[in-house]
Write a protein that holds these residues in place. Structure first.
Motif, PDB file in Angstrom:
ATOM      1  N   SER A   1      -3.944   2.277  15.967  1.00 18.33           N
ATOM      2  CA  SER A   1      -4.175   0.874  16.287  1.00 18.33           C
ATOM      3  C   SER A   1      -3.111   0.010  15.632  1.00 18.33           C
ATOM      4  CB  SER A   1      -5.569   0.422  15.815  1.00 18.33           C
ATOM      5  OG  SER A   1      -6.587   1.176  16.437  1.00 18.33           O
ATOM      6  N   LEU A   2      -2.786  -1.068  16.313  1.00 15.34           N
ATOM      7  CA  LEU A   2      -1.805  -2.021  15.800  1.00 15.34           C
ATOM      8  C   LEU A   2      -2.382  -3.424  15.922  1.00 15.34           C
ATOM      9  CD1 LEU A   2       1.057  -2.820  14.828  1.00 15.34           C
ATOM     10  CD2 LEU A   2       1.736  -2.904  17.239  1.00 15.34           C
ATOM     11  N   LEU A   3      -2.442  -4.129  14.803  1.00 14.56           N
ATOM     12  CA  LEU A   3      -2.873  -5.526  14.785  1.00 14.56           C
ATOM     13  C   LEU A   3      -1.723  -6.350  14.229  1.00 14.56           C
ATOM     14  CD1 LEU A   3      -5.078  -7.669  15.154  1.00 14.56           C
ATOM     15  CD2 LEU A   3      -5.879  -7.138  12.837  1.00 14.56           C
ATOM     16  N   SER A   4      -1.174  -7.240  15.065  1.00 16.84           N
ATOM     17  CA  SER A   4      -0.029  -8.050  14.665  1.00 16.84           C
ATOM     18  C   SER A   4      -0.224  -9.464  15.215  1.00 16.84           C
ATOM     19  CB  SER A   4       1.273  -7.439  15.195  1.00 16.84           C
ATOM     20  OG  SER A   4       2.377  -8.262  14.908  1.00 16.84           O
ATOM     21  N   ASP A   5      -0.588 -10.384  14.336  1.00 18.76           N
ATOM     22  CA  ASP A   5      -0.881 -11.754  14.768  1.00 18.76           C
ATOM     23  C   ASP A   5      -1.947 -11.732  15.861  1.00 18.76           C
ATOM     24  OD1 ASP A   5       0.960 -12.681  12.921  1.00 18.76           O
ATOM     25  OD2 ASP A   5       2.612 -12.655  14.346  1.00 18.76           O
ATOM     26  N   ASP A   6      -1.601 -12.200  17.073  1.00 19.16           N
ATOM     27  CA  ASP A   6      -2.593 -12.259  18.145  1.00 19.16           C
ATOM     28  C   ASP A   6      -2.559 -11.028  19.045  1.00 19.16           C
ATOM     29  OD1 ASP A   6      -0.103 -12.840  19.072  1.00 19.16           O
ATOM     30  OD2 ASP A   6      -0.719 -14.451  20.420  1.00 19.16           O
ATOM     31  N   LEU A   7      -1.829 -10.007  18.646  1.00 18.27           N
ATOM     32  CA  LEU A   7      -1.721  -8.784  19.437  1.00 18.27           C
ATOM     33  C   LEU A   7      -2.544  -7.676  18.808  1.00 18.27           C
ATOM     34  CD1 LEU A   7      -0.266  -7.170  21.736  1.00 18.27           C
ATOM     35  CD2 LEU A   7       1.518  -6.655  20.066  1.00 18.27           C
ATOM     36  N   ARG A   8      -3.406  -7.073  19.612  1.00 19.98           N
ATOM     37  CA  ARG A   8      -4.203  -5.934  19.141  1.00 19.98           C
ATOM     38  C   ARG A   8      -4.082  -4.822  20.170  1.00 19.98           C
ATOM     39  NH1 ARG A   8     -10.467  -6.852  18.833  1.00 19.98           N
ATOM     40  NH2 ARG A   8     -10.131  -6.851  21.086  1.00 19.98           N
ATOM     41  N   LEU A   9      -3.539  -3.703  19.743  1.00 21.72           N
ATOM     42  CA  LEU A   9      -3.313  -2.588  20.648  1.00 21.72           C
ATOM     43  C   LEU A   9      -3.910  -1.312  20.071  1.00 21.72           C
ATOM     44  CD1 LEU A   9       0.417  -3.133  21.693  1.00 21.72           C
ATOM     45  CD2 LEU A   9      -1.602  -3.581  23.085  1.00 21.72           C
ATOM     46  N   GLN A  10      -4.309  -0.439  20.976  1.00 22.90           N
ATOM     47  CA  GLN A  10      -4.811   0.874  20.571  1.00 22.90           C
ATOM     48  C   GLN A  10      -4.291   1.897  21.561  1.00 22.90           C
ATOM     49  OE1 GLN A  10      -9.164   2.215  20.855  1.00 22.90           O
ATOM     50  NE2 GLN A  10      -8.941   1.800  18.676  1.00 22.90           N
ATOM     51  N   GLY A  11      -3.881   3.039  21.053  1.00 23.76           N
ATOM     52  CA  GLY A  11      -3.387   4.098  21.921  1.00 23.76           C
ATOM     53  C   GLY A  11      -3.571   5.449  21.264  1.00 23.76           C
ATOM     54  N   ARG A  12      -3.153   6.478  21.973  1.00 26.93           N
ATOM     55  CA  ARG A  12      -3.334   7.839  21.457  1.00 26.93           C
ATOM     56  C   ARG A  12      -1.996   8.558  21.444  1.00 26.93           C
ATOM     57  NH1 ARG A  12      -7.673  11.379  24.477  1.00 26.93           N
ATOM     58  NH2 ARG A  12      -6.029  11.383  26.063  1.00 26.93           N
ATOM     59  N   VAL A  13      -1.642   9.078  20.277  1.00 26.92           N
ATOM     60  CA  VAL A  13      -0.386   9.802  20.086  1.00 26.92           C
ATOM     61  C   VAL A  13      -0.640  11.284  20.326  1.00 26.92           C
ATOM     62  CG1 VAL A  13       1.424  10.385  18.441  1.00 26.92           C
ATOM     63  CG2 VAL A  13       0.419   8.097  18.420  1.00 26.92           C
ATOM     64  N   ASP A  14       0.178  11.905  21.183  1.00 24.86           N
ATOM     65  CA  ASP A  14      -0.005  13.331  21.454  1.00 24.86           C
ATOM     66  C   ASP A  14       0.105  14.154  20.173  1.00 24.86           C
ATOM     67  OD1 ASP A  14      -0.398  12.923  24.143  1.00 24.86           O
ATOM     68  OD2 ASP A  14       1.668  13.354  24.716  1.00 24.86           O
ATOM     69  N   ARG A  15       1.124  13.841  19.383  1.00 25.36           N
ATOM     70  CA  ARG A  15       1.322  14.620  18.144  1.00 25.36           C
ATOM     71  C   ARG A  15       2.046  13.761  17.130  1.00 25.36           C
ATOM     72  NH1 ARG A  15       4.779  19.739  18.963  1.00 25.36           N
ATOM     73  NH2 ARG A  15       6.243  18.997  17.398  1.00 25.36           N
ATOM     74  N   LEU A  16       1.631  13.889  15.887  1.00 23.51           N
ATOM     75  CA  LEU A  16       2.278  13.164  14.798  1.00 23.51           C
ATOM     76  C   LEU A  16       2.668  14.185  13.746  1.00 23.51           C
ATOM     77  CD1 LEU A  16       3.049  10.388  13.634  1.00 23.51           C
ATOM     78  CD2 LEU A  16       0.788  10.297  12.565  1.00 23.51           C
ATOM     79  N   ASP A  17       3.983  14.391  13.593  1.00 22.47           N
ATOM     80  CA  ASP A  17       4.503  15.389  12.661  1.00 22.47           C
ATOM     81  C   ASP A  17       4.874  14.760  11.328  1.00 22.47           C
ATOM     82  OD1 ASP A  17       4.238  17.182  14.702  1.00 22.47           O
ATOM     83  OD2 ASP A  17       6.389  17.434  15.075  1.00 22.47           O
ATOM     84  N   ASP A  18       4.789  15.564  10.275  1.00 18.64           N
ATOM     85  CA  ASP A  18       5.329  15.190   8.975  1.00 18.64           C
ATOM     86  C   ASP A  18       6.449  16.179   8.681  1.00 18.64           C
ATOM     87  OD1 ASP A  18       5.945  14.729   6.326  1.00 18.64           O
ATOM     88  OD2 ASP A  18       3.885  14.321   5.746  1.00 18.64           O
ATOM     89  N   ARG A  19       7.680  15.707   8.767  1.00 16.95           N
ATOM     90  CA  ARG A  19       8.841  16.576   8.572  1.00 16.95           C
ATOM     91  C   ARG A  19       9.586  16.138   7.315  1.00 16.95           C
ATOM     92  NH1 ARG A  19      11.113  16.291  14.757  1.00 16.95           N
ATOM     93  NH2 ARG A  19       9.114  16.721  15.805  1.00 16.95           N
ATOM     94  N   ASP A  20       9.368  16.902   6.283  1.00 16.25           N
ATOM     95  CA  ASP A  20      10.019  16.614   4.998  1.00 16.25           C
ATOM     96  C   ASP A  20       9.739  15.188   4.540  1.00 16.25           C
ATOM     97  OD1 ASP A  20      11.155  19.176   4.966  1.00 16.25           O
ATOM     98  OD2 ASP A  20      12.838  18.490   6.207  1.00 16.25           O
ATOM     99  N   GLY A  21       8.486  14.774   4.717  1.00 19.29           N
ATOM    100  CA  GLY A  21       8.086  13.453   4.253  1.00 19.29           C
ATOM    101  C   GLY A  21       8.278  12.340   5.250  1.00 19.29           C
TER     102      GLY A  21
END
Length: 267
Positions: A117-137
């Motif tokens: 989710s992203l909340l920025s001032d008057d913008l509120r968005l929600q979405g789904r990430v297929d994959r979120l990697d952690d590569r060396d931090g």
């Protein structure tokens, strides 16, 4: 009183940008107009995404396990006939197996089909990430693609959803997220872009601009219903693919309807 937040997703923003009438029918009209049945390429994409999601749940997954998962996730809808479905199922079994084999050993992602989710001032968005990697931090946003066209680095750079996902992950995890990737499973191609804070900010501002136009249109719809003039139709070749074309005379006149299996490359 402050204006209420506009809630939505990157796909909702792009729907308004592509064709306001389709946006209205999809998100505002009640009752919602009936959509056409799913096409074959949609069935292929869902099956591949589900197989890649479930692969991480196996105790000791190997690339060869992916073929069985494609079989289990397969959706036999939209194909010309049983033979075409069988041929594409075999093709995707091989593609997913090769994609995982070529990727080599990969640490388990920190997110698999993770809602962000992203909340920025008057913008509120929600979405789904297929994959979120952690590569060396470093956190990396990965999106799977199964379309006929092979994505390029420029596609990754200009993708509004990818940039918004990066912004959302950056805020949620309080860690910079700059790298976004489009993984084309059928070919194993990986399109990459390294964002900066400034480039992500430009995408967020673009999303905010689209959102404000959509919010004005939503308010006008609340007053005038389908009589609102803020939902013009945008016609073109894509009308042949629209799931709501049955309810749009201009769209039907603009382009002939494509068959359920038209997006499959061997047809």
């Amino acid at each position: 009183m402050p204006e209420p937040l506009w809630g939505g997703s990157p796909s909702k923003l792009l729907a308004f940008l592509d064709c306001p009438r389709r946006y209205r029918m999809q998100y505002l009209d009640r009752p919602s107009p009936e959509k056409r049945r799913p096409r074959a390429h949609t069935s292929v994409g869902i099956a591949v995404h589900n197989a890649l999601r479930d692969w991480w749940d196996l105790p000791r997954p190997t690339p060869e396990d992916a073929a069985r998962l494609v079989d289990r996730a397969w959706i036999d809808v939209g194909f010309r006939d049983a033979e075409q479905s069988r041929r594409w199922r075999e093709r995707m079994r091989e593609a997913v197996t090769a994609y995982l084999r070529d990727a080599g050993p990969v640490a388990r992602p920190v997110g698999i089909e993770r809602t962000v989710s992203l909340l920025s001032d008057d913008l509120r968005l929600q979405g789904r990430v297929d994959r979120l990697d952690d590569r060396d931090g470093e956190l990396v946003v990965v999106d799977y693609k199964t379309s006929r066209s092979v994505p390029t680095d420029d596609d990754a750079r200009t993708s509004l959803p990818l940039a918004l996902y990066a912004a959302a992950v950056w805020k949620m995890f309080r860690r910079p997220v700059r790298r976004v990737e489009l993984h084309h499973v059928p070919t194993g191609t990986v399109a990459v872009h390294e964002h900066t804070a400034e480039s992500i900010g430009r995408h967020v501002e673009r999303a905010r601009s689209i959102m404000r136009d959509a919010r004005r249109a939503d308010a006008d719809f609340a007053r005038h219903g389908t009589g609102s003039e803020l939902f013009p139709v945008v016609t073109g070749p894509l009308c042949g693919w629209c799931d709501l074309r049955a309810h749009c005379p201009e769209g039907r006149a603009a382009a002939p309807e494509r068959s359920d299996w038209a997006a499959l490359e061997d047809d």
